[in-house]
Design an enzyme around this catalytic site. Structure first.
Site, PDB file in Angstrom:
ATOM      1  N   GLY A 161       0.822  -1.201   0.000  1.00  0.00           N
ATOM      2  CA  GLY A 161       0.000   0.000   0.000  1.00  0.00           C
ATOM      3  C   GLY A 161       0.856   1.249   0.000  1.00  0.00           C
ATOM      4  O   GLY A 161       1.998   1.246   0.470  1.00  0.00           O
ATOM      5  N   CYS A 162       0.304   2.324  -0.515  1.00  0.00           N
ATOM      6  CA  CYS A 162       1.081   3.554  -0.669  1.00  0.00           C
ATOM      7  C   CYS A 162       1.434   4.172   0.685  1.00  0.00           C
ATOM      8  O   CYS A 162       2.592   4.534   0.928  1.00  0.00           O
ATOM      9  CB  CYS A 162       0.339   4.554  -1.547  1.00  0.00           C
ATOM     10  SG  CYS A 162      -1.351   4.916  -1.022  1.00  0.00           S
TER      11      CYS A 162
END
Lengths: 362, 362, 362, 362
Positions: A161-162
């Protein structure tokens, strides 16, 4: 100067009309060893890519097909830029010898209990985790290596995930060195709107976002929390607790993660130089993660369009906390660039192939 | 997939701490046939590039030298990203066999009178003009070629102004085809702030620009006006008049130029299809200028970081005007990318070498 | 210092969850002679206003009722912030002696043919037009008065469109004075996103709008065109033609309208002083429209939250055009503030009651 | 409806060309009991206010005088919007019976040692602190009152810092109730650019700030830290430590402060309801500070131009921290509105006179 590879890999992208899929295509279009094959979409099947992703000129005339296993067959690499749940469903129908990159969350978490608590559905299983710089350590100063060692030859990769990428890269050197405590970590992020995807929700309108700062998922509910904790455990944390608050600010791209942690018990006398040394050691050989010179702080603009993570760290002795700030482009090092980096490792290509470190600034 | 060239050209950049010089370096760092040599600056001489251009990671440790002919010697290409006046002064001291790209205005205008009226100083002479897509026509439908024909082997190139590029590319097909009148043209532009450079002026502060639209140089005073007129004359206009108004809007990069012109005398019965055909013909073979499909209008975001000009045209029969809208990135197709494109032509490289058409969007 | 009125008028707002209705409430909450009564909505009926308009603290606990004639009964003033078509339907069911302010377009156009061409439905009839500063003139220099003369005692008011207000205020002095030609007018606008309302469309997402400039309704299709023409005819134009292009830019509020027109036939020798005098005369007594000192150009930020229109004008002799720039807040002077101004006139209150001229800047 | 006061106070503003002074004038122009007198400036003396603050239409023709005690004489209220150091110098020359509001930092800190450590100059003394809602408590649940009790009749008021206001209002209820620990507090703020003033620094340019998030004063160096600690001690904290990181984001105004603190020793079993009750009790009667309904989080846009502080709080049991988010307009509740509120109390006017709670949104 860029160098080229002799072999070419054919890549299909499912979810090519979304931001993650589109960004993978932007990078892939200039990758020396990739050839863009089939592009698929759900509700946008049948449309020209140019109508939906007008910035991707070299692929503008491609027509999107429906997302089916048949459409995705015959490629060396399949990229899934799909909603949670959808990627595991389609992935289960793809051959074992195809490299599948899941840009979604379905296969990131090792703990089924974590998955069920935060996502509320059945766990689809765990894939090799695509954060090459993730440190494997025992938390007592002994480092076994990085996650890139796990990626050579992989045929399934769960792309991180970012927000997770920004927080992990910011804090893990201190955890791995046993210098900061992974308990009572506090992370507050400034996030660009592209991280929220193209979903049509009132609070994502430009009229609402312009001129405003907007917190969301406050109070321990964000789905990236167990993934951060998992990473910090890999980096050596025996136990993790983290207060995590993302904030939408008026920019399209970028994450600026401010992460603070207390000095570890027994290390309360650590100096600023000790702190800096831990971060410098961790990232000295990394092509995409950079500890900035002392006194220079990261900005998200400097990472726009690049696969770079810029990191800075300071010791606030009065507060008893180490403060780290990390800037990334959420769609590049936070998503599609990271996927390419992990793919390069899996395919035996140079890790940096097709990726740039120069941001589009100002 | 990108291909590489066998020969390498060494390039020096004067004014490497500015926006134009920095953008040239961003492109040059990924150009297959360029090697970045000396970087110079004026007040920033002595500084690390990374302190001033933190987005250019691969060049961060380069140290800026003072801008002198000696520092710039020994390169195949010299790029001048200097204030007006300064570039002609240094250019006069460079050898004839070096390719000099002037990103400033000093050598763009053919007419010394125009120069003196708008710039208020002595004219430094005229260099080959670096807008490869500029049409050479007689205004009666006969097209002789484009400006790229003039650039092969050139050793001096005057890179066009950013606003000029957007307005010229938007309007010239109609002028060259004799379809629209170059008299009483009206152009209004939405401009990103990087076009104003790094000068410290109150109206360029973020606090002033955020949430605001700000016109400047209204009423026929902007220095880009004679350059636009010169281009339209090259495209076949016997005489030109243009009302030109730029407007700062809250974005860092980008120009959106709305340009309207009346149908030419005798062509008042032209149809929308006639208009579209003229634009389609003009740009059918161009690698960087694209007439969008009917009904799709350009946005600046789609060009960010790319050397693309996106163009659309419509006929407003009730108003008796053709309306064109052109989007470019002012620092790429408007400055540094354009320079590289012209340089490629001058050096005999593929015109597209080192340039991308995929914008960084959203 | 503000003064108060002795009598209080009770106002209902239909469409209180939208931007226009919300802005009317923001102004009404501080109006010395208004008491906010019933608030209604369509799909949001039943909700607290505070959940939908979190900025309106003093009305946060109000609950929205469904929009019916019964809910709107028993008020002195009814404001309709409804989609086109919906306002005429509900207006037809309201008593004659209630002052109805339609913030929508249904009753603005005199010409049924114009309505049908641009809106594609049956014309609902014409109401007194709520632009107090609209000049009534014969186009030969003879001015009969302004539209405010028509508003005293009115019980139905059609509040002008936001773009229309900006373009009309910018250009009408020259038309009324016979100084500029209303034929071949060109208007290009920079528009904030709130003008597009709260509708959930992909191109209105913050991720798409941030960092971009986006034209729309190009080529003579915008519904505000016939309304502008109607106003310029009122101001003395025998015939009108206008090229009109709006452009979304990354700000929430504001319109910056650049409007140019040729000097009128026979007036080609007009000087800059002649031009300035015409505009100065037109607006010398106006409380909300201000011709800025020579050389100072309007910015939208200076009008934020205020009922002000800032205007500047220049003569571009080389282009043969007068150039005007007008800045307004699209939701105040462009919508709700204008409605209050017109309402004040209709009710016999001071025209400026409840309205401010100080913008919220920077 | 607003009510008016019978008596009028004449106010002078020193530093009227800056953002703080300008904002005070925006509010003062609509205050029922204020009459704007002399306006002064330093380098801008002699200029029309309209040239520098184009949004303040009603005061546009005022001419700025040099800042001297003589120019400021003869007023009931003098507002100082001056750089640190300058305000104490001029204040020392003003009569005792004039109400002086210092918008700068000179007289905020009680501790001379704190002042000297963070400001590096001699301490000018301490004035009554102008945060009316500041709780006076013993930290064991016993509340003595608020700071407004100290302001009646005051003739000198030190107006709080903008970041300080946001952090204090967010956290103090928990401290006063003995529910959260004031040790190891972590605050991260998203800040609009107007907080940095009009100083011409490269990182404050629009080209740099647009599309970016930019941390500053990281690691315990920000001058607002001792002021926050002082406030939390007033609210009952025996000792305070705080990690404080501000971040510039692309908006002109606004502060969004995310502040977290651990549950106090002995209160680790507190429930979400306990937490909410503490905040609700603290602010139940406050006109300008509002605890939002459960689940609704503050946004800065909702406070634009208003004197409102919007607060929300949650308990993150897994992290062992209370998380609060507070939104204010840095120039209103953070500066000029707060000054007016304190002035109202000092002069015996209604606390809310001249202040609005409706933000200008969207």
């Amino acid at each position: 100067m860029v160098s080229t590879e002799s072999r070419t890999f054919r890549v299909a992208v499912a979810g090519a009309s979304g931001y993650a899929g589109g960004e993978f295509l932007r990078v892939a279009a200039r990758h020396p060893a990739l050839e863009v094959g089939t592009l698929t979409a759900h509700s946008n099947a049948g449309a020209r890519l140019g109508a939906l992703q007008p910035h991707l000129r070299s692929l503008a005339d491609r027509v999107l097909e429906p997302t089916t296993p048949e459409a995705l067959a015959g490629h060396d690499v399949v990229v899934l830029g799909l909603p949670h749940g959808a990627s595991s469903e389609i992935a289960a129908q793809l051959p074992d010898d195809v490299l599948v990159l899941d840009l979604g969350a379905d296969h990131r978490l090792v703990s089924a209990a974590d998955w069920e608590q935060f996502y509320g559905s059945a766990h689809a299983g765990t894939w090799p985790y695509g954060l090459p710089e993730l440190i494997h350590a025992d938390g007592a100063g002994s480092v076994a290596g990085t996650q890139r060692d796990q990626l050579a030859g992989a045929s399934r990769i769960a792309v991180p995930g970012c927000n997770v990428t920004a927080v992990t890269l910011g804090l893990q050197p201190g955890v791995a060195a046993g210098l900061v405590s992974p308990v009572d970590v506090v992370a507050v992020l400034a996030n660009g709107y592209s991280g929220a995807g193209k979903s049509l929700k009132p609070h994502l309108l430009a009229s609402e976002g312009l001129g405003s700062a907007v917190p969301y998922a406050v109070g321990g509910t964000h789905r990236h929390i167990p993934e951060i904790a998992q990473n910090l455990r890999t980096a050596g944390a025996p136990a993790v607790s983290i207060s995590f608050t993302p904030t939408l600010v008026p920019m399209s791209r970028g994450i600026l993660a401010t992460v603070t942690a207390r000095l570890a018990p027994g290390r309360e006398d650590a100096t600023a130089a000790d702190v800096r040394a831990a971060w410098a050691d961790a990232y000295s050989g990394e092509p995409f993660v950079e500890l900035l010179p002392e006194g220079q702080w990261p900005t998200t603009a400097a990472t726009l369009g690049a696969n770079t993570a810029l990191v800075q760290v300071a010791l606030d002795a009065a507060a008893g906390r180490v403060v780290t700030v990390t800037a990334i482009d959420n769609l590049v090092k936070g998503t599609a660039g990271q996927a390419v980096q992990a793919m390069n490792l899996a395919l035996g290509l140079p890790e940096t192939a097709g990726l740039v470190t120069e941001g589009v600034a100002p």
